[in-house]
Design an enzyme around this catalytic site. Structure first.
Site, PDB file in Angstrom:
ATOM      1  N   HIS A 114     -10.788  -1.090 -17.729  1.00 42.38           N
ATOM      2  CA  HIS A 114     -10.842  -0.068 -17.433  1.00 42.38           C
ATOM      3  C   HIS A 114      -9.639   0.608 -17.115  1.00 42.38           C
ATOM      4  O   HIS A 114      -8.206  -0.512 -16.580  1.00 42.38           O
ATOM      5  CB  HIS A 114     -11.202   0.298 -16.165  1.00 42.38           C
ATOM      6  CG  HIS A 114     -11.287   2.085 -15.800  1.00 42.38           C
ATOM      7  ND1 HIS A 114     -11.399   2.618 -16.004  1.00 42.38           N
ATOM      8  CD2 HIS A 114     -10.931   2.179 -14.064  1.00 42.38           C
ATOM      9  CE1 HIS A 114     -10.583   3.803 -16.059  1.00 42.38           C
ATOM     10  NE2 HIS A 114     -10.767   3.606 -14.694  1.00 42.38           N
ATOM     11  N   CYS A 127     -15.928   4.642 -13.238  1.00 38.74           N
ATOM     12  CA  CYS A 127     -15.435   3.875 -13.817  1.00 38.74           C
ATOM     13  C   CYS A 127     -15.304   2.543 -14.274  1.00 38.74           C
ATOM     14  O   CYS A 127     -15.409   1.896 -15.442  1.00 38.74           O
ATOM     15  CB  CYS A 127     -14.254   3.544 -13.695  1.00 38.74           C
ATOM     16  SG  CYS A 127     -13.232   5.386 -13.069  1.00 38.74           S
ATOM     17  N   ASN A 165      -6.074   8.321 -17.173  1.00 36.59           N
ATOM     18  CA  ASN A 165      -7.525   7.950 -16.484  1.00 36.59           C
ATOM     19  C   ASN A 165      -8.891   8.648 -17.794  1.00 36.59           C
ATOM     20  O   ASN A 165      -9.632   9.739 -16.348  1.00 36.59           O
ATOM     21  CB  ASN A 165      -7.580   7.892 -15.493  1.00 36.59           C
ATOM     22  CG  ASN A 165      -9.180   7.044 -15.119  1.00 36.59           C
ATOM     23  OD1 ASN A 165      -9.965   6.688 -15.341  1.00 36.59           O
ATOM     24  ND2 ASN A 165      -8.758   6.473 -13.824  1.00 36.59           N
TER      25      ASN A 165
HETATM   26  N1  ACO Z   1       3.891  13.941  -8.676  1.00 36.21           N
HETATM   27  C1  ACO Z   1       5.279  13.610  -7.825  1.00 36.21           C
HETATM   28  N2  ACO Z   1       5.583  13.011  -6.362  1.00 36.21           N
HETATM   29  C2  ACO Z   1       3.738  12.563  -6.018  1.00 36.21           C
HETATM   30  C3  ACO Z   1       2.898  12.794  -6.944  1.00 36.21           C
HETATM   31  C4  ACO Z   1       2.871  13.663  -8.164  1.00 36.21           C
HETATM   32  N3  ACO Z   1       2.215  13.486  -9.305  1.00 36.21           N
HETATM   33  N4  ACO Z   1       1.554  12.317  -6.484  1.00 36.21           N
HETATM   34  C5  ACO Z   1       2.030  12.041  -4.532  1.00 36.21           C
HETATM   35  N5  ACO Z   1       3.552  12.058  -5.253  1.00 36.21           N
HETATM   36  C6  ACO Z   1       4.407  11.923  -4.212  1.00 36.21           C
HETATM   37  C7  ACO Z   1       3.379  12.094  -3.074  1.00 36.21           C
HETATM   38  O1  ACO Z   1       3.445  13.176  -2.300  1.00 36.21           O
HETATM   39  C8  ACO Z   1       4.658  10.584  -1.647  1.00 36.21           C
HETATM   40  O2  ACO Z   1       5.790  11.695  -1.841  1.00 36.21           O
HETATM   41  P1  ACO Z   1       6.053  11.401   0.349  1.00 36.21           P
HETATM   42  O3  ACO Z   1       6.518  10.036   0.637  1.00 36.21           O
HETATM   43  O4  ACO Z   1       7.245  12.127   0.703  1.00 36.21           O
HETATM   44  O5  ACO Z   1       5.231  11.563   1.547  1.00 36.21           O
HETATM   45  C9  ACO Z   1       5.290  10.004  -2.476  1.00 36.21           C
HETATM   46  O6  ACO Z   1       4.501  10.819  -3.662  1.00 36.21           O
HETATM   47  C10 ACO Z   1       4.076   8.265  -2.645  1.00 36.21           C
HETATM   48  O7  ACO Z   1       2.637   8.888  -2.562  1.00 36.21           O
HETATM   49  P2  ACO Z   1       1.742   7.766  -2.534  1.00 36.21           P
HETATM   50  O8  ACO Z   1       0.427   8.348  -2.937  1.00 36.21           O
HETATM   51  O9  ACO Z   1       1.628   6.681  -1.436  1.00 36.21           O
HETATM   52  O10 ACO Z   1       1.617   7.257  -4.155  1.00 36.21           O
HETATM   53  P3  ACO Z   1       1.508   5.602  -4.334  1.00 36.21           P
HETATM   54  O11 ACO Z   1       3.046   4.969  -4.612  1.00 36.21           O
HETATM   55  O12 ACO Z   1       0.821   5.039  -3.607  1.00 36.21           O
HETATM   56  O13 ACO Z   1       1.403   5.701  -6.082  1.00 36.21           O
HETATM   57  C11 ACO Z   1      -1.197   6.303  -6.846  1.00 36.21           C
HETATM   58  C12 ACO Z   1      -0.690   6.714  -6.111  1.00 36.21           C
HETATM   59  C13 ACO Z   1      -0.497   6.679  -8.328  1.00 36.21           C
HETATM   60  C14 ACO Z   1      -2.118   7.269  -7.376  1.00 36.21           C
HETATM   61  C15 ACO Z   1      -1.703   4.934  -7.014  1.00 36.21           C
HETATM   62  O14 ACO Z   1      -2.397   4.837  -5.657  1.00 36.21           O
HETATM   63  C16 ACO Z   1      -3.049   4.693  -7.760  1.00 36.21           C
HETATM   64  O15 ACO Z   1      -2.112   4.029  -8.802  1.00 36.21           O
HETATM   65  N6  ACO Z   1      -4.028   3.987  -7.175  1.00 36.21           N
HETATM   66  C17 ACO Z   1      -5.360   3.880  -7.462  1.00 36.21           C
HETATM   67  C18 ACO Z   1      -5.841   5.008  -8.371  1.00 36.21           C
HETATM   68  C19 ACO Z   1      -6.571   4.543  -9.380  1.00 36.21           C
HETATM   69  O16 ACO Z   1      -6.499   3.416  -9.827  1.00 36.21           O
HETATM   70  N7  ACO Z   1      -7.848   5.504  -9.587  1.00 36.21           N
HETATM   71  C20 ACO Z   1      -8.316   5.280 -10.337  1.00 36.21           C
HETATM   72  C21 ACO Z   1      -9.326   4.373 -10.130  1.00 36.21           C
HETATM   73  S1  ACO Z   1     -10.956   4.195 -10.098  1.00 36.21           S
HETATM   74  C22 ACO Z   1     -11.193   6.182 -11.277  1.00 36.21           C
HETATM   75  O17 ACO Z   1     -11.166   5.337 -12.098  1.00 36.21           O
HETATM   76  C23 ACO Z   1     -12.607   6.460 -10.546  1.00 36.21           C
END
Ligand code: ACO
Length: 348
Positions: free
Chosen positions: A275, A128, A305
């Site tokens: 990004h 990215c 993204n």
């Molecule tokens: N829909 C509904 N529920 C979901 C989904 C979904 N799509 N995905 C996960 N959940 C649930 C999980 O199962 C979990 O449930 P549980 O508590 O019962 O186990 C709950 O939601 C929380 O999941 P987390 O993974 O802890 O959610 P978090 O608040 O950390 O958010 C996210 C996840 C959005 C991926 C976050 O961690 C994030 O933004 N990370 C950075 C990602 C990023 O920027 N990536 C790209 C950078 S690099 C690139 O661009 C390639």
């Protein structure tokens, strides 16, 4: 001498998929996706579209603009693009979703598609942060050789084909698209690409990976490829929380460093173009640095993204909508797999 952006372009596939569309196939909701990422929709390529196809469309749009044509007529666009394409000296293409692994590079396929017959061409893998790395690389190629005048930087991704669609924590976050800029070496005393910061933390390479299919974990004879099991397919695997923490720190540190290197304050900056990974990352950086959120350009709501393509797609939208004025200072900020990060100061 200055290295200036003289054309921008973007391309996305026609198929727009909203969060609500996804709920028919995936256990998720519009509310969860929006509240956790700011994403409302994404564009998804059909089975016949590869990264070079989107790259070629974005490149033609950027080339045509560089040649003075910004209209909607495709025949006129193609004519304008084809002429200037022959004046391109180097093509740098960033992608994590190449048409083919290893060889040929997607840049070479693009070179053929747009008729840039006088250009050298190669790919960059910086995930990215690909736009940040590619811009600096292309500018370096122009600076080092007096004969070279123009470069084409293209970032193109078809992530939808390398996502595990049964992993709801990653599949809802990504979209397909391409963005491009044409660079020209001009006689201006300043302007264009002013400064670049590039960084990496390879010790955390496992936070964001496509594990299978390379020389570390090649496919074995008789192995069945299973696209819903990351142990048996080449697909994006991410430790979301770890990437989130890295991203917030990268964005804040990179903005702080760029302001210092450029000897400027945030008041001198018209826009920060980060990004587009997650609007919560941008909000957290905005809070930490006490920079108003309005200073950050965000279009993740529409495109999700698109990895390396997200910054040049944003630049093209801003450019074509008249948001960017000549002389504006903008900061571009990238971060992603590797882990990599970086940023540019650009005088528009
Ligand atoms: N829909 C509904 N529920 C979901 C989904 C979904 N799509 N995905 C996960 N959940 C649930 C999980 O199962 C979990 O449930 P549980 O508590 O019962 O186990 C709950 O939601 C929380 O999941 P987390 O993974 O802890 O959610 P978090 O608040 O950390 O958010 C996210 C996840 C959005 C991926 C976050 O961690 C994030 O933004 N990370 C950075 C990602 C990023 O920027 N990536 C790209 C950078 S690099 C690139 O661009 C390639």
């Amino acid at each position: 001498m200055a290295i200036e952006i003289i054309g921008t372009g973007k391309a996305v596939p026609p198929n727009k998929v909203t969060n609500n569309d996804l709920t028919a196939k995936i256990d998720t909701s519009d509310e969860w996706i929006r509240s956790h990422s700011g994403i409302g929709s994404r564009y998804i390529a059909d089975e016949n579209t590869a990264s070079s196809d989107l790259a070629a469309e974005a490149a033609k749009n950027a080339l045509a603009m560089a040649a003075g044509y910004s209209g909607d007529d495709l025949a006129q666009r193609d004519k304008a693009a084809a002429e200037i394409a022959q004046t391109i000296d180097i093509i740098v293409l960033a992608t994590v979703t190449p048409d083919f692994y290893g060889t040929p590079s997607t840049a070479c396929i693009l070179q053929d598609k747009i008729g840039a017959i006088n250009a050298g061409a190669f790919d960059i893998t910086a995930t990215c942060s690909g736009f940040i790395y590619s811009l600096e690389t292309a500018a370096g190629f122009l600076s080092i050789n007096a004969q070279r005048k123009r470069a084409l930087v293209v970032c193109a991704e078809v992530l939808s084909k390398l996502i595990n669609w049964s992993d709801r924590s990653t599949c809802v976050l990504f979209g397909d698209g391409a963005g491009a800029v044409v660079l020209e070496k001009t006689g201006a005393s300043s302007g264009g690409l002013m400064h670049t910061l590039l960084g990496a933390d390879g010790s955390r390479h496992e936070s964001l990976m496509m594990k299978r299919g390379g020389t570390r974990f090649p496919y074995k004879d008789g192995e069945v490829i299973n696209k819903t099991d990351s142990a048996h397919c080449t697909c994006v695997e991410m430790n979301g929380q770890e990437v989130y923490n890295f991203a917030v720190k990268s964005v804040t540190d990179t903005i702080t460093s760029l302001l210092k290197t450029g000897n400027i304050t945030i008041d001198d900056v018209a826009y920060i173009v980060p990004h587009q990974a997650n609007s919560r990352i941008v909000q957290a950086a905005s809070n930490r640095l006490h920079i108003p959120i309005e200073k950050f350009f965000l279009n993740i709501e529409e495109y999700a993204n698109t990895s390396s393509a997200s910054i040049p797609i944003a630049l093209d939208e801003m450019n074509r909508s008249g948001k960017l004025k000549k002389g504006d200072l903008i900061l571009t900020i990238g971060f992603g797999g590797g882990l990599t990060y970086g940023g540019n100061i650009i005088k528009w």
